[in-house]
Design a protein around this motif. Sequence first.
Motif, PDB file in Angstrom:
ATOM      1  N   LEU A 132      -1.295   0.043   1.476  1.00  0.00           N
ATOM      2  CA  LEU A 132      -2.054   0.428   2.666  1.00  0.00           C
ATOM      3  C   LEU A 132      -1.607  -0.364   3.894  1.00  0.00           C
ATOM      4  CD1 LEU A 132      -5.613   0.818   1.125  1.00  0.00           C
ATOM      5  CD2 LEU A 132      -3.948   2.594   1.674  1.00  0.00           C
ATOM      6  N   GLU A 133      -1.287  -1.603   3.677  1.00  0.00           N
ATOM      7  CA  GLU A 133      -0.896  -2.416   4.812  1.00  0.00           C
ATOM      8  C   GLU A 133       0.403  -1.888   5.437  1.00  0.00           C
ATOM      9  OE1 GLU A 133      -0.518  -6.561   3.934  1.00  0.00           O
ATOM     10  OE2 GLU A 133       0.036  -7.008   6.010  1.00  0.00           O
ATOM     11  N   ILE A 141      -0.973   2.351  -3.703  1.00  0.00           N
ATOM     12  CA  ILE A 141      -0.174   2.592  -2.511  1.00  0.00           C
ATOM     13  C   ILE A 141      -0.317   1.376  -1.625  1.00  0.00           C
ATOM     14  CG2 ILE A 141      -0.174   5.114  -2.479  1.00  0.00           C
ATOM     15  CD1 ILE A 141      -2.737   5.068  -0.963  1.00  0.00           C
ATOM     16  N   ALA A 155      -4.163  12.795   2.094  1.00  0.00           N
ATOM     17  CA  ALA A 155      -5.101  12.671   0.981  1.00  0.00           C
ATOM     18  C   ALA A 155      -5.592  14.055   0.592  1.00  0.00           C
ATOM     19  CB  ALA A 155      -6.261  11.775   1.379  1.00  0.00           C
ATOM     20  N   LEU A 163      -6.115   3.367   9.082  1.00  0.00           N
ATOM     21  CA  LEU A 163      -5.709   4.543   8.313  1.00  0.00           C
ATOM     22  C   LEU A 163      -6.863   5.497   8.089  1.00  0.00           C
ATOM     23  CD1 LEU A 163      -3.640   2.894   5.454  1.00  0.00           C
ATOM     24  CD2 LEU A 163      -2.762   4.434   7.205  1.00  0.00           C
ATOM     25  N   ALA A 164      -8.099   4.983   8.258  1.00  0.00           N
ATOM     26  CA  ALA A 164      -9.247   5.776   7.842  1.00  0.00           C
ATOM     27  C   ALA A 164      -9.975   6.396   9.022  1.00  0.00           C
ATOM     28  CB  ALA A 164     -10.210   4.895   7.051  1.00  0.00           C
ATOM     29  N   MET A 170      -1.673   7.953  -5.568  1.00  0.00           N
ATOM     30  CA  MET A 170      -2.719   7.914  -4.537  1.00  0.00           C
ATOM     31  C   MET A 170      -4.090   7.842  -5.186  1.00  0.00           C
ATOM     32  SD  MET A 170      -1.557  10.446  -1.427  1.00  0.00           S
ATOM     33  CE  MET A 170      -2.780   9.954  -0.214  1.00  0.00           C
ATOM     34  N   LYS A 171      -4.243   8.656  -6.199  1.00  0.00           N
ATOM     35  CA  LYS A 171      -5.541   8.709  -6.869  1.00  0.00           C
ATOM     36  C   LYS A 171      -5.910   7.350  -7.453  1.00  0.00           C
ATOM     37  CE  LYS A 171      -7.831  12.126  -9.705  1.00  0.00           C
ATOM     38  NZ  LYS A 171      -7.622  13.274 -10.573  1.00  0.00           N
ATOM     39  N   LEU A 181      -4.123  14.963  -3.133  1.00  0.00           N
ATOM     40  CA  LEU A 181      -5.091  14.689  -4.197  1.00  0.00           C
ATOM     41  C   LEU A 181      -5.528  15.978  -4.874  1.00  0.00           C
ATOM     42  CD1 LEU A 181      -7.171  11.828  -2.579  1.00  0.00           C
ATOM     43  CD2 LEU A 181      -5.548  11.672  -4.473  1.00  0.00           C
ATOM     44  N   GLY A 197      -4.985   4.627  -6.189  1.00  0.00           N
ATOM     45  CA  GLY A 197      -4.956   3.631  -5.119  1.00  0.00           C
ATOM     46  C   GLY A 197      -3.735   2.727  -5.195  1.00  0.00           C
ATOM     47  N   PHE A 200      -2.993  10.235   7.519  1.00  0.00           N
ATOM     48  CA  PHE A 200      -3.296   9.856   6.138  1.00  0.00           C
ATOM     49  C   PHE A 200      -4.419  10.705   5.540  1.00  0.00           C
ATOM     50  CE2 PHE A 200      -4.347   6.739   2.714  1.00  0.00           C
ATOM     51  CZ  PHE A 200      -3.112   6.835   2.098  1.00  0.00           C
ATOM     52  N   HIS A 201      -5.361  11.106   6.387  1.00  0.00           N
ATOM     53  CA  HIS A 201      -6.401  12.020   5.892  1.00  0.00           C
ATOM     54  C   HIS A 201      -5.796  13.331   5.418  1.00  0.00           C
ATOM     55  CE1 HIS A 201     -10.503  10.533   7.517  1.00  0.00           C
ATOM     56  NE2 HIS A 201      -9.721   9.510   7.273  1.00  0.00           N
TER      57      HIS A 201
END
Lengths: 940, 249, 295
Positions: free
Chosen positions: A250-251, A248, A323, A304-305, A243-244, A327, A246, A319-320
């Motif tokens: 996302l789609e 992953i 994270a 996702l954001a 994850m850190k 993380l 990136g 997803f938040h």
Amino acid sequence: MTFQQPSIELSPKVSDEVRKTTCYMCACRCGINVHMKDGKVAYIEGNRDHPVNKGVLCAKGSAGIMQVNAPSRLRAPLKRVGPRGSGEFEEISWDEALDIAVGWLGPIRKSNPEKLAFFTGRDQSQSFTSFWAQNFGTCNYAAHGGFCSVNMAAGGIYTMGGAFWEFGQPDWDHTKLFMLFGVAEDHDSNPIKAGIGKIKKRGAKVIGVNPIRSGYNAVADEWVGITPGTDGLFILSMVHVLMKAGKIDLEYLSRYTNAPVLVNATVGPEKGLFLRDENDKPLVIDRATGELTAFDKPGVRPDLAATYERDGVTHRPVFHLMAERYLDESYAPEAVAEQCGIPASRIRAIAADIARVAFDEAFELDQEWTDFRGETHKTMKGRPVSFHSMRGVSAHANGFQTCRALHILQILLGTVEVPGGFRFKPPYPKPVEAHPTPHCKVTPDSPLDGPHLGFVRGPEHLALKEDGSPARIDKAFTWENPMSSHGLMHMVISNAHAGDPYKIDTLFMYMANMSWNSTMNTRGVIDMLTDKDENGDYVIPHIIYSDAYSSEMVAYADLILPDTTYLERHDCISLLDRPICEADGAADAIRWPVIEPDRDVVGFQSALILLANKMGLPGFTNEDGSAKYKDYADYIVNHERKPGIGPLAGFRGENGDKSGRGEVNPDQLDRYIENGGFFIEHVPDDALYYKPWNSAYQDWAVGMGIYDSPQPYLFQLYSEPMRKFQLAAEGYGDRQPPDHLRDRTKETLDPLPIWYETDQHGNDGFTVNALTQRPMAMYHSWGTQNAWLRQLHGRNPLYVPTKLMREHGLQDGDWARVTSPHGEITVPVMEMAALNHNTVWTWNAIGKRKGAWALEEDAPEATKGFLLNHLIHELLPPKGDGLRWANSDPVTGQAAWFDLKVKIEKAAAPDGLSESLPSFDPIKSPVGTGPAELKWKVGK
Amino acid sequence: MTELPTSTDRKMGLVIDLDTCVGCHACVISCKGWNTENYGAPLSDQNPYGADPSGTFLNRVHSYEVQPEKGHAQLIHFPKSCLHCEDAPCVTVCPTGASYKRVEDGIVLVNESNCIGCGLCAWSCPYGARELDLAEGVMKKCTLCVDRIYNENLPEEDRVPSCVRTCPAGARHFGDLGDPSSDVSKLVAERSGMDLMPEMGTKPVNKYLPPRPKDTVEEEIDILAPLLAPVAEEPKGFLGWLDKTLEKF
Amino acid sequence: MHPAPSVIIFTTLSGLGFGLLFFLGLGLPVVTGMVAFVFYAIAFGLAVGGLAASTFHLGHPERAWRAFTQWKTSWLSREGVCAVAALLVMGLYAIGAVFLGQNWSALGVLGSVLSLGTVFTTSMIYTQLKTIPRWNMKLTPAMFLSFALAGGALLAGQVSIALPLLAVAALVQLAYWKYGDDALAASGTNLGTATGLGDRGAVRAFEPPHTGSNYLLREFVHVVGRKHAQKLRVIAFGLGFALPLVLLLLPFESTMLKHTVAGLAVLAHLAGVAASRWLFFAQAEHVVGLYYGKR
Ligand SMILES: Nc1nc2c(c(=O)[nH]1)N[C@H]1C(S)=C(S)[C@@H](COP(=O)(O)OP(=O)(O)OC[C@H]3O[C@@H](n4cnc5c(=O)[nH]c(N)nc54)[C@H](O)[C@@H]3O)O[C@H]1N2
Ligand SMILES: Nc1nc2c(c(=O)[nH]1)N[C@H]1C(S)=C(S)[C@@H](COP(=O)(O)OP(=O)(O)OC[C@H]3O[C@@H](n4cnc5c(=O)[nH]c(N)nc54)[C@H](O)[C@@H]3O)O[C@H]1N2
Ligand code: SF4
Ligand code: SF4
Ligand code: SF4
Ligand code: SF4
Ligand code: SF4
Ligand SMILES: [Mo]
């Protein structure tokens, strides 16, 4: 002398006839060609056309001839004449046997059906046996899944609507990196071997995560000798790193998972549940419009954001939350390295390699498909990383969450149901919502109110009585283990003995060696089975058992219903149950009598039908009171679950030309036999991947009768049902956990995967992990009766890592005393270097009781072999709180076989006898012992 | 006859992939099943249900641990049957002519009706590939399934040894090692197939493919490290990155 | 190797028997009539008895005749042929000596050569086996021959010949043990070459292929404790060579005593050679043992 060779027959006749059926030397269910000579079995080989094994056969399968001819086969129904456990029996007729059984069962059914506890082992006629139990009316039914691998099943189904186990498989044709967690053999024995062979040929990489480097892990290119019980931490650390960076997908996350679904943040009874619309659809923010929208609206692009503000509260997407959690530096490789026993640099290197293959080696298949939101995709995107796991993860008390963690990792990488990744086999994918919930409402003289087992969505589905006490004898679906989808077979005997939650009258078991290798605390269980009350009556009043062979369990039953061997009966490996599907096709199979039994035995399922007919059970009885089915074959062909859907999916309809749905075909079994004993319907090309979201697949599945309507769904990174149990533990709702379980429920039913250390209470001084593995050539206890297989594994040393060998001054062949908080065994040891430094292990179920399996009493299995089960208790050591905590996963009740901690010390050979301890008195063999020499040749 | 042919038309044999063999013993039992029912006397078992069971097997799977100078110990499963040696000492020592090597394909066989069971051929075999059957008193060994590989009663694709047909992992290959263009010869060339105990001078036909190098991922970390360059150091930054990245969708 | 009594008896007795025939054939001593009968009875008894013992371990003794057919390649076959030839020739020669009072010396010499040849072929059955480095040495035929000669001389009552021959046999025996102990290591065969995995690291046998026993383990894997072997070597050497030498060197006047002592020397020698032969088999490590992590 001139050179002269004898001339030899190069083309001898191989057999008179080949009969194609299904192997049953284990649960993999390969297709076999049985070569017959003079009406006898001459040679068994794999069926090349069969979807499971494609011609290959394992050692057990090839040794089938020694199984169907084993001297241990039971010969006739048995009535106990000596005390329980003595092995003293009298052979009786089937009429008498059925009368005895009905004499016990009939009255129970009329007054209190729950007094029958009917538990079956590892057979795959569960859709039939559960149907029988449901019609009998008892709530006390389950198969063996609870002690086997329910963590895997439940973890998979709750997360992604399908599981590892044998219900899915890596995309062997495309994967380039295959990572295997805690597998020695698994149910998909031959397919996994074939798959590993196939990918190795391509030069793909195999990573084995396992404290022991044998078998699959021996051929792995990378071996991660992890500390047992810490896989969750290792996996979440890789999640952290990926994850850190990136790395992953996302789609994938936004389209196919609940990562974008908004989580209610308002304090109160809804906190942590999803925001939903009036149709109960989880809500997301559409990236295109910025609007709050149902996740499945055509054209929606879930964000996702984005967060959602309402009444001053910010509701954030799943997803938040992920994270935030993953993380955190507590998941950094450096933070977990020591606990996992894996250097941080290695964790990083493996994560990086996974990232490289998943993203840099991504590829596309030229295949158009349409998703459930109506969008058409030109290609199928592939990510050639795949994972598989089994009991090394699931047989720990943190296994459910670890299993979820592994699924989260796959999903973050976008490698589930895509080319190169992990693929489901029909009838999966199938979301939790498409599964039944558990039922436990018992009414005298009537069927149960629904299927026994299922998937709870919240406290409302727990199997509790009005007073909040457990409805089931095994306490499945209670606060102690709310999501125990497979029941808890390992608790039945001890609960029945303790009369907790209530007393039962008859324990009816099938195909499970519960007085020996399939039980924890073997000695204790033997005592429970033989214990008498103050009146001198057995505490468990009646025990009926069906086995095909003279196993240890036979001695503990009052009535034995002898089964046939697998070549002598009809069986049905059904889509309603645990079928033989491949990711590319729906398949089922039969067994049929390729030889006739030469003993007075009846296939167990047919025996159940005889019992049902004698008792006039609904479901088995026509309106006019006549019997619906005369035997199991009759049932297989004529039973319909729903109109047009029966045990077998193939050759349905009057002409046998319908698949999945169709009228009963009286010639169905013959058609199966003509077709090699199985049926397969291929998944169309545009439906081969992305199945949970692929309209073509959904439609195909409906046509096949797998669902009644399309069931597209999102992968559940965040599990709402779990959150519901947490909410209850926080005090919301009217079904409340008992206080002593509140904290544990809050902690362990976290809706996002966590890792926690399993309960170490009472383990002071016991620091060495002790495990078992399945030998590839033996199936639990059955292998031992097989003259060929027992030469391979006739005893089982305790394998000890080099470091511990040195520390304890041990050498190969020495004896060691191995102690756990619960017990002690004395066993021979052998050194192993390719082993986690703090782990010992042995082969599972090699140790035997003297007198069982038609072996002579001095057989090495009985004198040198041993079970680790003596050291494992179904309960944890007392904590002084007056409660006894189960040695199970707190979420699912899965038996935590592999949490065992021991200490070892060098010991003299016990009593100078060179016998492993504990040693038990012999049981009397109801079948005598085998011959002194074998020269097996059918066609002389 | 105990003289070895000066050359054989073909060199049929097995190639065993030690990189893939998972040690499942399928080949062992399949071999036992086929050869009990077929060529010659059945492979007998003594005391099969007793204290010291033993029996005749033509193929057995060993396992070895290798401790490299650095790194983890490795475990290697190791199937072993007759290697059908070109210079087969088991043939030349045989006093009766029962042991012989076929001219057509190089298969080493025992003519059981001539064998006196003296055991000398087994003494001369470095590989432990011959076992005297106790019930029959004759020497048994791998026949390379000579009664399968040409058997016209079997479908063409099944004309391979029983152990090869059954191997779930596909670790066993069968073919003509005398023909450099055969699949097996190519495999041996590609994967540096090796002989067992070459110093014995038996010139085995069967070859073993050595395990590939293991546990190397950490050595590649220099190449791999850039893949893990963080997009952010903490959750907040990560969400910023997420927002930015999603823009590009 | 499993020290099967049949092979120990066979090699010990037949070696001695053919050794005696060797000397008789050469006319050492020249005997006729009853004396010859006794000598030949002993010699044939030993040689034929030994040969008969060797059939005990056959799976199919009734087919033993086939063993004569492969003399072109097989030392076992050659041994059979040689033995039969030796026995036939010496049988004729014996008939001449016992019944006709004749010593057909050409026939005798031929018989002697064949007798010694038989011992040599026997030794070559073992010597040829590369699989057993302890046997695969020139010292093996040297040992068989020197033992047969010393024993034969002893039995033939040829004290002056027996003395040096015993001394030579004793030296050969010592050399055989010395080189034999290092033979496996010196052969270059080890688990590394056996598995082909040697260049990857140290190889160790892990699980055997089966927990049950098998023919190979029973036949080839026999472990003799070092101490036990040492003790047996002292016994073998003492009885086989030292004691006979001492006995022969003792200055006895009376023929009675002389004969008794010579008889004792023969018996001691026989026991010593049997012990040496037991060790010969029991200590021989077949390389197949490597595969099983045993020697
Ligand atoms: N220490 C330790 N213990 C374990 C495990 C472990 O990993 N370690 N694993 C656990 C797991 S996952 C499982 S699934 C259990 C398995 O444990 P069990 O289910 O008890 O396994 P089996 O030994 O196969 O016993 C099943 C019984 O079925 C009988 N049987 C075989 N064929 C037939 C047939 O055709 N008909 C009938 N009626 N009976 C038949 C056999 O004779 C035997 O008595 O063991 C558990 N126990
Ligand atoms: N030949 C054969 N096949 C069988 C069976 C059989 O008895 N014989 N039984 C069938 C049954 S009932 C089942 S349930 C399946 C089970 O199949 P598997 O899941 O393969 O079961 P086990 O043999 O118990 O192997 C568990 C593995 O997990 C490893 N392990 C233990 N703890 C940990 C851990 O904490 N982390 C990791 N990474 N690894 C760990 C162990 O070393 C072992 O290799 O096999 C089925 N197939
Ligand atoms: S894996 Fe082996 S035992 Fe299991 S079904 Fe297949 S062949 Fe039979
Ligand atoms: S069948 Fe194949 S994988 Fe199994 S032991 Fe034999 S060679 Fe190895
Ligand atoms: S492996 Fe052994 S039995 Fe086979 S040919 Fe070579 S020496 Fe003979
Ligand atoms: S055992 Fe049979 S095949 Fe072997 S050497 Fe003796 S006679 Fe020849
Ligand atoms: S080739 Fe045939 S005889 Fe030889 S090991 Fe394979 S199955 Fe056995
Ligand atoms: Mo299981």
